[in-house]
Motif scaffolding. Structure first.
Motif, PDB file in Angstrom:
ATOM      1  N   SER A 243      -3.876  -2.978 -13.915  1.00 40.77           N
ATOM      2  CA  SER A 243      -3.107  -3.629 -12.863  1.00 40.77           C
ATOM      3  C   SER A 243      -2.003  -4.413 -13.544  1.00 40.77           C
ATOM      4  O   SER A 243      -1.932  -4.487 -14.767  1.00 40.77           O
TER       5      SER A 243
ATOM      6  N   CYS B 277      -7.166  -1.049   1.973  1.00 40.31           N
ATOM      7  CA  CYS B 277      -7.135   0.321   2.487  1.00 40.31           C
ATOM      8  C   CYS B 277      -6.940   1.363   1.403  1.00 40.31           C
ATOM      9  O   CYS B 277      -6.210   2.333   1.578  1.00 40.31           O
ATOM     10  N   SER B 278      -7.578   1.194   0.264  1.00 40.87           N
ATOM     11  CA  SER B 278      -7.416   2.150  -0.829  1.00 40.87           C
ATOM     12  C   SER B 278      -8.600   3.094  -0.883  1.00 40.87           C
ATOM     13  O   SER B 278      -9.741   2.664  -0.996  1.00 40.87           O
ATOM     14  N   GLU B 279      -8.315   4.403  -0.810  1.00 42.79           N
ATOM     15  CA  GLU B 279      -9.375   5.380  -0.984  1.00 42.79           C
ATOM     16  C   GLU B 279      -9.539   5.778  -2.444  1.00 42.79           C
ATOM     17  O   GLU B 279     -10.453   6.524  -2.791  1.00 42.79           O
ATOM     18  N   THR B 280      -8.638   5.283  -3.315  1.00 42.06           N
ATOM     19  CA  THR B 280      -8.706   5.662  -4.726  1.00 42.06           C
ATOM     20  C   THR B 280      -9.258   4.556  -5.615  1.00 42.06           C
ATOM     21  O   THR B 280      -9.502   4.799  -6.797  1.00 42.06           O
ATOM     22  N   GLN B 281      -9.432   3.336  -5.093  1.00 42.59           N
ATOM     23  CA  GLN B 281      -9.855   2.225  -5.940  1.00 42.59           C
ATOM     24  C   GLN B 281     -11.050   1.466  -5.360  1.00 42.59           C
ATOM     25  O   GLN B 281     -10.982   0.256  -5.162  1.00 42.59           O
TER      26      GLN B 281
ATOM     27  N   SER C 282     -13.159  -2.229  -1.358  1.00 40.61           N
ATOM     28  CA  SER C 282     -12.191  -2.262  -2.454  1.00 40.61           C
ATOM     29  C   SER C 282     -11.568  -3.646  -2.533  1.00 40.61           C
ATOM     30  O   SER C 282     -11.569  -4.391  -1.556  1.00 40.61           O
TER      31      SER C 282
ATOM     32  N   THR D 286       0.814  -1.209   0.000  1.00 39.63           N
ATOM     33  CA  THR D 286       0.000   0.000   0.000  1.00 39.63           C
ATOM     34  C   THR D 286       0.852   1.265   0.000  1.00 39.63           C
ATOM     35  O   THR D 286       0.328   2.373  -0.120  1.00 39.63           O
TER      36      THR D 286
ATOM     37  N   VAL E 161      -8.452  -3.677  -3.171  1.00 38.04           N
ATOM     38  CA  VAL E 161      -7.112  -3.284  -2.747  1.00 38.04           C
ATOM     39  C   VAL E 161      -7.183  -2.832  -1.300  1.00 38.04           C
ATOM     40  O   VAL E 161      -8.014  -2.008  -0.932  1.00 38.04           O
TER      41      VAL E 161
ATOM     42  N   ILE F 287      -6.885   5.777   6.755  1.00 40.38           N
ATOM     43  CA  ILE F 287      -7.143   6.059   5.339  1.00 40.38           C
ATOM     44  C   ILE F 287      -7.452   7.542   5.184  1.00 40.38           C
ATOM     45  O   ILE F 287      -8.422   8.040   5.758  1.00 40.38           O
TER      46      ILE F 287
ATOM     47  N   GLU G 277      -1.243  -2.833   4.950  1.00 39.37           N
ATOM     48  CA  GLU G 277      -1.949  -4.043   4.536  1.00 39.37           C
ATOM     49  C   GLU G 277      -2.021  -5.078   5.656  1.00 39.37           C
ATOM     50  O   GLU G 277      -2.942  -5.897   5.705  1.00 39.37           O
TER      51      GLU G 277
ATOM     52  N   GLN H 215      -7.928   1.985 -10.987  1.00 36.65           N
ATOM     53  CA  GLN H 215      -8.704   0.754 -10.916  1.00 36.65           C
ATOM     54  C   GLN H 215      -8.848   0.059 -12.254  1.00 36.65           C
ATOM     55  O   GLN H 215      -9.269  -1.086 -12.328  1.00 36.65           O
TER      56      GLN H 215
END
Length: 738
Positions: free
Chosen positions: A547, A291-295, A287, A192, A289, A230, A204, A544
């Motif tokens: 990958s 702890c992702s705030e973008t995905q 998510s 992360t 992923v 986050i 993570e 997102q």
């Protein structure tokens, strides 16, 4: 000594004795003066307190507190202290108090002299000193994590610990692991690229240890004992690790895994999350992923009472105490979520999770393939609900699948071989015009929720029947009407073969239909790649939609090659090297025609081993009190084999399969329960585990992967209820081996 009182003298009188006086020497009077009592009863030490207990006629000797200063009587030590009633010599050398590089203390003559040899050593438990050999001190430092007496050096970190911090060489936040003697063992970048707020481990690790709601149920607690790991909310950005007083919004993390236990078939589930009953204004985020705030997960409400027609992401922050998400058709995998506090607050919450299967039969039960992936299944058990609606006219030929002729024209499905750039069949030929619309064939339905214009690549290569593949944009009421943007392919590379579509789609919701040609059905392989249109290959890994699995040209799996399969990064194998061409590709995905198992992965081109046995054996009936005598049957598979895939054919006749238990045992003793009294009054068990039948468990067929396949396989059939009886007709084991 405690004072005594003398009675009046008399010819036979004697004084009263006490515990604090020495006994009289004779009974005659006058007696000699009393001797010392407690004061001389024991030898006094600097680490005990002697006292006289007059009431109980005894002497007491209590220890002074540990650490109380004392003198051990030795010249060469200082800093002596009491420990459990004894004076323990201090570790400091009297001769080094003023200069730690002079020593050679002479205990006999009580003198100092000489120099410490050149080098570095621990001066004490917290200091490290370096001497030049000539009584000169070149360095004296305080060790932040203590000085290691074994190595005579400062510890690099707290012994036997892990700490997370920035690594200047690898340009990432990483976990630094230290040995018991305080030396650095390893540095591993955080997937992360974040540490948790107390900087003890990677973020993570916090995800992987979060409460698991895979079985559904309710999670309650408070966010006041959590960190704001986050940053931001549904609009990414901001600073993490703030307290509520600083404007932070601590969150409770959770995780859940969707897995039906059948590695040869992909399942989809609708997952409902709800925070009803919470005392704070909660938010929800999910998510793939950690702890992702973008995905957050892309999805839409295809399963809602009124099907949604716009794409969404799995992040919700409604201005109410209750928040909910209904995630339609999620594919199998592990998901990471969090219950969010509002900014500058924390409090108690309640989170419920419920899951139900999405059968792929109709649009409300479509599978979400918005993030791409490889999906497997079988259409033969589904229903024929859809057909591609667009047609074109053709003035020559006569295709049985076309409508007409009308005035010499044939109306044929518009399933063009130009749907993908790599199709090898000729355009405007028989294979293109004599295509199939999917009418009369059973179909599986999937959906794409695209929040931005994207490139889409969809293929059925590897399917064992003649497929038809088409994409239709949602209309105002969901799947019907199908909208205006439509593309279809029947055959791409070979006649009556797999289908392939490559196209760019504007942001929106689309349904993907995997159908059959001319009534065909069977096992399908559906590969979906989604990326922002025309950007894969631009050396920029884009959120997102890309990958290391879907676009290895742009995205590198940060742990590919470390020998550990990081499924959350898209890895499917890891053979401890990052090279391709060895069956585990450079993006840690199995190469075509290959199979892998284990960590580090052993990979190769698999071969088959099969064993079968026709038994025609009666299964002993159950008794009044429970299970009857088990029927045990065996078959042998010759040759060496390490299992990478297994299916089991079963042909068993019984009028009430809910009575039965079937346990399969491999050559090494591994056991999997194929049937565990499920199915109620259903007749017979005929089919193949894990294709048309699913192992009930405990265990699943993937438990045999990596284990020896050559040898004796044992099937145990047990009837656990009286009256109905059955026959094991035949069974077989089919192995994919390395």
């Amino acid at each position: 000594m405690c004072p005594t009182s003398n009675p009046a003298p008399g010819p036979t009188a004697r004084p009263a004795t006490t515990g604090c006086s020495a006994p009289w020497a004779t009974t005659a009077w006058p007696a000699p003066a009393p001797a010392a009592g407690c004061a001389t009863a024991t030898t006094p030490t600097p680490c005990t307190l002697d006292a006289c207990d007059e009431q109980n006629d005894r002497c007491t000797h209590s220890n002074r507190p540990n650490g109380f200063g004392c003198e051990d009587g030795l010249f060469c030590t200082s800093g002596d202290s009491c420990q459990n009633g004894a004076c323990v010599s201090g570790t400091q050398n009297t001769c080094t108090v003023s200069n730690p590089c002079t020593s050679n203390c002479d205990e006999v003559n009580d003198t100092c002299g000489g120099c410490v040899p050149a080098g570095t050593r621990c001066l004490n438990s917290v200091q490290q000193v370096t001497c030049d050999g000539s009584c000169g001190m070149t360095e004296l430092i305080i060790c932040p994590y203590g000085c290691n007496a074994t190595r005579q050096r400062c510890n690099e970190c707290a012994p036997s610990s892990v700490e997370c911090r920035g690594d200047a060489e690898q340009l990432c936040n990483a976990e630094f692991t230290f040995s018991a003697d305080g030396r650095l063992l390893s540095v591993v970048c955080c997937a992360t690229n974040r540490c948790i707020c107390d900087r003890s481990v990677c973020l993570e690790d916090e995800c992987f240890g979060a409460p698991d709601l895979s079985a559904g149920g309710t999670l309650t607690g408070t966010t006041c004992d959590d960190f704001d790991h986050i940053p931001g909310d549904c609009n990414p950005g901001g600073t993490a690790c703030r307290t509520p007083a600083q404007g932070g919004a601590p969150e409770q993390m959770f995780q859940f895994t969707l897995d039906d236990g059948n590695p040869s078939r992909s399942f989809f589930y609708t997952v409902a999350l709800d925070t009803a009953g919470s005392a704070i204004d909660t938010g929800l985020r999910v998510s793939r992923v950690c702890c992702s705030e973008t995905q957050p997960i892309p999805f839409t409400g295809v399963c809602d009472a009124t099907p949604a027609t716009s794409p969404r992401t799995a992040c919700s922050q409604q201005p109410t105490l209750r928040d909910s998400l209904r995630l339609c058709g999620l594919p199998e995998g592990t998901y990471y979520g969090s219950v969010e506090s509002p900014a500058s607050a924390c409090g108690s919450f309640s989170l419920s999770l419920a899951r139900s299967p999405s059968g792929l039969d109709t649009a409300p039960f479509a599978g979400n393939v918005s993030q791409g992936g490889l999906f497997r299944g079988n259409t033969c058990s589904l229903i024929d609900n859809y057909a591609f609606p667009d047609e074109w006219t053709w003035a020559s030929g006569n295709c049985g699948n076309c409508r007409g002729p009308v005035g010499g024209l044939h109306y044929c499905p518009a399933c063009s071989v130009t749907a993908a750039s790599d199709c090898t069949l000729s355009s405007n030929g028989v294979d293109e015009h004599c295509a199939y619309s999917g009418a009369g064939s059973k179909d599986a339905v999937f959906y794409l929720a695209l929040s931005q214009d994207s490139g889409v690549d969809i293929s059925t290569a590897g399917s064992n029947f003649d497929t038809v593949l088409y994409v239709m944009q949602t209309g105002p009421n969901g799947a019907l009407p199908p909208g205006l943007r439509r593309i279809c392919n029947d055959d791409c590379w070979t006649s009556d073969g797999p289908s392939h579509i490559q196209t760019s789609l504007p942001a929106g919701v689309y349904y993907v239909y995997l159908d059959g040609a001319g009534g065909a059905c069977g096992d399908y392989v559906l590969r979906v790649i989604v990326s922002p249109a025309a950007t894969c290959g631009d050396n920029l890994c884009e959120g997102q939609y890309e990958s290391c699995l879907t676009c290895p040209l742009d995205c590198f799996c940060p742990h590919c090659g470390d020998g550990i399969i990081q499924t959350f990064e898209g890895e499917r194998c890891d053979d401890h090297n990052g090279a391709g061409g060895d069956c585990c590709g450079s993006n840690c995905v199995e190469e075509a025609g290959c199979a892998c198992y284990g960590e580090p992965s052993t990979c190769g081109v698999p071969f088959t081993r099969d064993g079968s046995h026709t038994c025609n054996c009666a299964i002993p009936d159950g008794t009044n009190t429970g299970c009857g005598v088990s029927l045990v049957d065996t078959l042998s598979i010759a040759g060496a084999c390490t299992v990478v895939g297994v299916t089991v054919d079963m042909n068993l006749t019984h009028p009430y399969v809910g009575d039965l238990m079937l346990v399969l045992r491999g050559p090494d003793g591994t056991e999997v329960t194929l049937h565990n009294r499920s199915g109620g009054d259903t007749d017979n068990l005929v089919g193949s585990y894990e294709q048309t039948l699913t192992a009930d468990g405990p265990g699943r067929l993937s438990d045999f992967v990596g284990r020896p396949g050559g040898g004796t396989w044992t099937l145990t059939a047990t009837d656990c209820s009286r009256t109905d009886t059955g026959i094991l007709n035949s069974w077989a084991v089919h192995l994919q081996c390395l």
